[in-house]
Design a protein around this motif. Structure first.
Motif, PDB file in Angstrom:
ATOM      1  N   ASP A  44       0.852  -1.180   0.000  1.00  0.00           N
ATOM      2  CA  ASP A  44       0.000   0.000   0.000  1.00  0.00           C
ATOM      3  C   ASP A  44       0.899   1.244   0.000  1.00  0.00           C
ATOM      4  OD1 ASP A  44      -1.757   2.081   1.838  1.00  0.00           O
ATOM      5  OD2 ASP A  44      -2.982   0.833   0.533  1.00  0.00           O
ATOM      6  N   PRO A  45       0.536   2.288  -0.754  1.00  0.00           N
ATOM      7  CA  PRO A  45       1.388   3.488  -0.805  1.00  0.00           C
ATOM      8  C   PRO A  45       1.690   4.092   0.569  1.00  0.00           C
ATOM      9  CG  PRO A  45      -0.260   3.589  -2.519  1.00  0.00           C
ATOM     10  CD  PRO A  45      -0.585   2.371  -1.687  1.00  0.00           C
ATOM     11  N   SER A  46       0.781   3.955   1.512  1.00  0.00           N
ATOM     12  CA  SER A  46       1.029   4.511   2.851  1.00  0.00           C
ATOM     13  C   SER A  46       2.069   3.704   3.624  1.00  0.00           C
ATOM     14  CB  SER A  46      -0.283   4.579   3.642  1.00  0.00           C
ATOM     15  OG  SER A  46      -0.800   3.272   3.858  1.00  0.00           O
ATOM     16  N   ASP A  47       2.325   2.467   3.205  1.00  0.00           N
ATOM     17  CA  ASP A  47       3.297   1.600   3.873  1.00  0.00           C
ATOM     18  C   ASP A  47       4.651   1.571   3.173  1.00  0.00           C
ATOM     19  OD1 ASP A  47       1.629   0.753   5.957  1.00  0.00           O
ATOM     20  OD2 ASP A  47       0.758  -0.822   4.720  1.00  0.00           O
ATOM     21  N   LEU A  48       4.794   2.302   2.092  1.00  0.00           N
ATOM     22  CA  LEU A  48       6.022   2.266   1.304  1.00  0.00           C
ATOM     23  C   LEU A  48       7.245   2.658   2.136  1.00  0.00           C
ATOM     24  CD1 LEU A  48       6.792   1.545  -1.555  1.00  0.00           C
ATOM     25  CD2 LEU A  48       6.508   3.934  -2.188  1.00  0.00           C
ATOM     26  N   GLY A  49       7.104   3.685   2.944  1.00  0.00           N
ATOM     27  CA  GLY A  49       8.216   4.141   3.782  1.00  0.00           C
ATOM     28  C   GLY A  49       8.663   3.109   4.799  1.00  0.00           C
ATOM     29  N   LYS A  50       7.729   2.313   5.287  1.00  0.00           N
ATOM     30  CA  LYS A  50       8.071   1.284   6.272  1.00  0.00           C
ATOM     31  C   LYS A  50       8.900   0.165   5.650  1.00  0.00           C
ATOM     32  CE  LYS A  50       4.234   2.070   9.336  1.00  0.00           C
ATOM     33  NZ  LYS A  50       3.038   2.705   8.858  1.00  0.00           N
ATOM     34  N   VAL A  51       8.630  -0.141   4.390  1.00  0.00           N
ATOM     35  CA  VAL A  51       9.368  -1.197   3.707  1.00  0.00           C
ATOM     36  C   VAL A  51      10.750  -0.703   3.275  1.00  0.00           C
ATOM     37  CG1 VAL A  51       9.366  -2.691   1.675  1.00  0.00           C
ATOM     38  CG2 VAL A  51       7.276  -2.355   2.945  1.00  0.00           C
ATOM     39  N   ILE A  52      10.849   0.576   2.920  1.00  0.00           N
ATOM     40  CA  ILE A  52      12.130   1.124   2.482  1.00  0.00           C
ATOM     41  C   ILE A  52      13.001   1.473   3.691  1.00  0.00           C
ATOM     42  CG2 ILE A  52      13.233   3.041   1.278  1.00  0.00           C
ATOM     43  CD1 ILE A  52      10.760   3.051  -0.582  1.00  0.00           C
ATOM     44  N   GLY A  53      12.415   2.094   4.711  1.00  0.00           N
ATOM     45  CA  GLY A  53      13.154   2.440   5.915  1.00  0.00           C
ATOM     46  C   GLY A  53      13.971   3.709   5.751  1.00  0.00           C
ATOM     47  N   LYS A  54      14.553   4.150   6.869  1.00  0.00           N
ATOM     48  CA  LYS A  54      15.381   5.354   6.847  1.00  0.00           C
ATOM     49  C   LYS A  54      16.633   5.106   6.029  1.00  0.00           C
ATOM     50  CE  LYS A  54      14.081   7.510  11.171  1.00  0.00           C
ATOM     51  NZ  LYS A  54      14.530   8.006  12.466  1.00  0.00           N
ATOM     52  N   LYS A  55      16.849   5.991   5.065  1.00  0.00           N
ATOM     53  CA  LYS A  55      17.997   5.902   4.155  1.00  0.00           C
ATOM     54  C   LYS A  55      18.070   4.545   3.445  1.00  0.00           C
ATOM     55  CE  LYS A  55      20.778   9.268   6.610  1.00  0.00           C
ATOM     56  NZ  LYS A  55      22.071   9.567   7.224  1.00  0.00           N
ATOM     57  N   GLY A  56      16.928   3.859   3.303  1.00  0.00           N
ATOM     58  CA  GLY A  56      16.883   2.587   2.584  1.00  0.00           C
ATOM     59  C   GLY A  56      17.443   1.413   3.351  1.00  0.00           C
ATOM     60  N   ARG A  57      17.617   1.564   4.648  1.00  0.00           N
ATOM     61  CA  ARG A  57      18.238   0.494   5.437  1.00  0.00           C
ATOM     62  C   ARG A  57      17.400  -0.769   5.500  1.00  0.00           C
ATOM     63  NH1 ARG A  57      20.310   4.396  10.165  1.00  0.00           N
ATOM     64  NH2 ARG A  57      22.144   5.192   9.096  1.00  0.00           N
ATOM     65  N   THR A  58      16.088  -0.627   5.641  1.00  0.00           N
ATOM     66  CA  THR A  58      15.223  -1.806   5.712  1.00  0.00           C
ATOM     67  C   THR A  58      15.236  -2.552   4.382  1.00  0.00           C
ATOM     68  OG1 THR A  58      13.823  -0.664   7.316  1.00  0.00           O
ATOM     69  CG2 THR A  58      12.900  -2.609   6.268  1.00  0.00           C
ATOM     70  N   ALA A  59      15.125  -1.819   3.285  1.00  0.00           N
ATOM     71  CA  ALA A  59      15.167  -2.448   1.961  1.00  0.00           C
ATOM     72  C   ALA A  59      16.512  -3.136   1.743  1.00  0.00           C
ATOM     73  CB  ALA A  59      14.918  -1.409   0.872  1.00  0.00           C
ATOM     74  N   LYS A  60      17.572  -2.501   2.177  1.00  0.00           N
ATOM     75  CA  LYS A  60      18.912  -3.089   2.029  1.00  0.00           C
ATOM     76  C   LYS A  60      19.028  -4.383   2.838  1.00  0.00           C
ATOM     77  CE  LYS A  60      23.770  -1.819   2.344  1.00  0.00           C
ATOM     78  NZ  LYS A  60      24.728  -0.774   2.702  1.00  0.00           N
ATOM     79  N   SER A  61      18.436  -4.395   4.023  1.00  0.00           N
ATOM     80  CA  SER A  61      18.456  -5.591   4.862  1.00  0.00           C
ATOM     81  C   SER A  61      17.653  -6.728   4.235  1.00  0.00           C
ATOM     82  CB  SER A  61      17.902  -5.274   6.253  1.00  0.00           C
ATOM     83  OG  SER A  61      18.701  -4.310   6.890  1.00  0.00           O
ATOM     84  N   ILE A  62      16.499  -6.397   3.668  1.00  0.00           N
ATOM     85  CA  ILE A  62      15.687  -7.423   2.999  1.00  0.00           C
ATOM     86  C   ILE A  62      16.467  -7.996   1.818  1.00  0.00           C
ATOM     87  CG2 ILE A  62      13.575  -7.876   1.696  1.00  0.00           C
ATOM     88  CD1 ILE A  62      12.247  -5.649   3.380  1.00  0.00           C
ATOM     89  N   ARG A  63      17.149  -7.116   1.083  1.00  0.00           N
ATOM     90  CA  ARG A  63      17.947  -7.583  -0.062  1.00  0.00           C
ATOM     91  C   ARG A  63      19.099  -8.476   0.400  1.00  0.00           C
ATOM     92  NH1 ARG A  63      16.777  -2.014  -2.180  1.00  0.00           N
ATOM     93  NH2 ARG A  63      15.281  -2.381  -3.851  1.00  0.00           N
ATOM     94  N   ALA A  64      19.692  -8.158   1.544  1.00  0.00           N
ATOM     95  CA  ALA A  64      20.781  -8.987   2.075  1.00  0.00           C
ATOM     96  C   ALA A  64      20.267 -10.378   2.445  1.00  0.00           C
ATOM     97  CB  ALA A  64      21.416  -8.310   3.284  1.00  0.00           C
ATOM     98  N   LEU A  65      19.104 -10.437   3.087  1.00  0.00           N
ATOM     99  CA  LEU A  65      18.500 -11.728   3.418  1.00  0.00           C
ATOM    100  C   LEU A  65      18.150 -12.513   2.155  1.00  0.00           C
ATOM    101  CD1 LEU A  65      16.133 -10.690   6.336  1.00  0.00           C
ATOM    102  CD2 LEU A  65      18.119 -12.193   6.484  1.00  0.00           C
TER     103      LEU A  65
END
Length: 83
Positions: A44-65
């Motif tokens: 959902d567009p309102s949840d996009l920031g939660k998946v990306i995270g601050k400075k893309g850290r969450t997205a980077k972590s998901i990609r690492a996993l």
């Protein structure tokens, strides 16, 4: 090998659903290429920031996993977060 791909998709879905406020809106689609399988994550567009995270850290972590899980099944995966 189809079961392995499904488990990778389930892993990404599980992580994304745990992060967002609207887990019913999470969808993961697989696009197979020559060298890499691309997983397209849509939330959902309102949840996009939660998946990306601050400075893309969450997205980077998901990609690492995803990279580590891909090594286990000897496949390369990449994650695209769709808007």
């Amino acid at each position: 090998m189809a079961a392995n791909r499904d488990s990778i998709v389930e892993l990404v879905e599980l992580i994304a659903k745990a992060l967002v406020d609207k887990p019913e809106e999470v969808s993961v689609r697989t696009v197979s290429g020559d060298q890499v399988r691309v997983l397209e994550l849509q939330v959902d567009p309102s949840d996009l920031g939660k998946v990306i995270g601050k400075k893309g850290r969450t997205a980077k972590s998901i990609r690492a996993l995803l990279g580590a899980a891909g090594m286990k099944v000897r496949k390369r995966y990449t994650l695209e977060i769709l808007e």
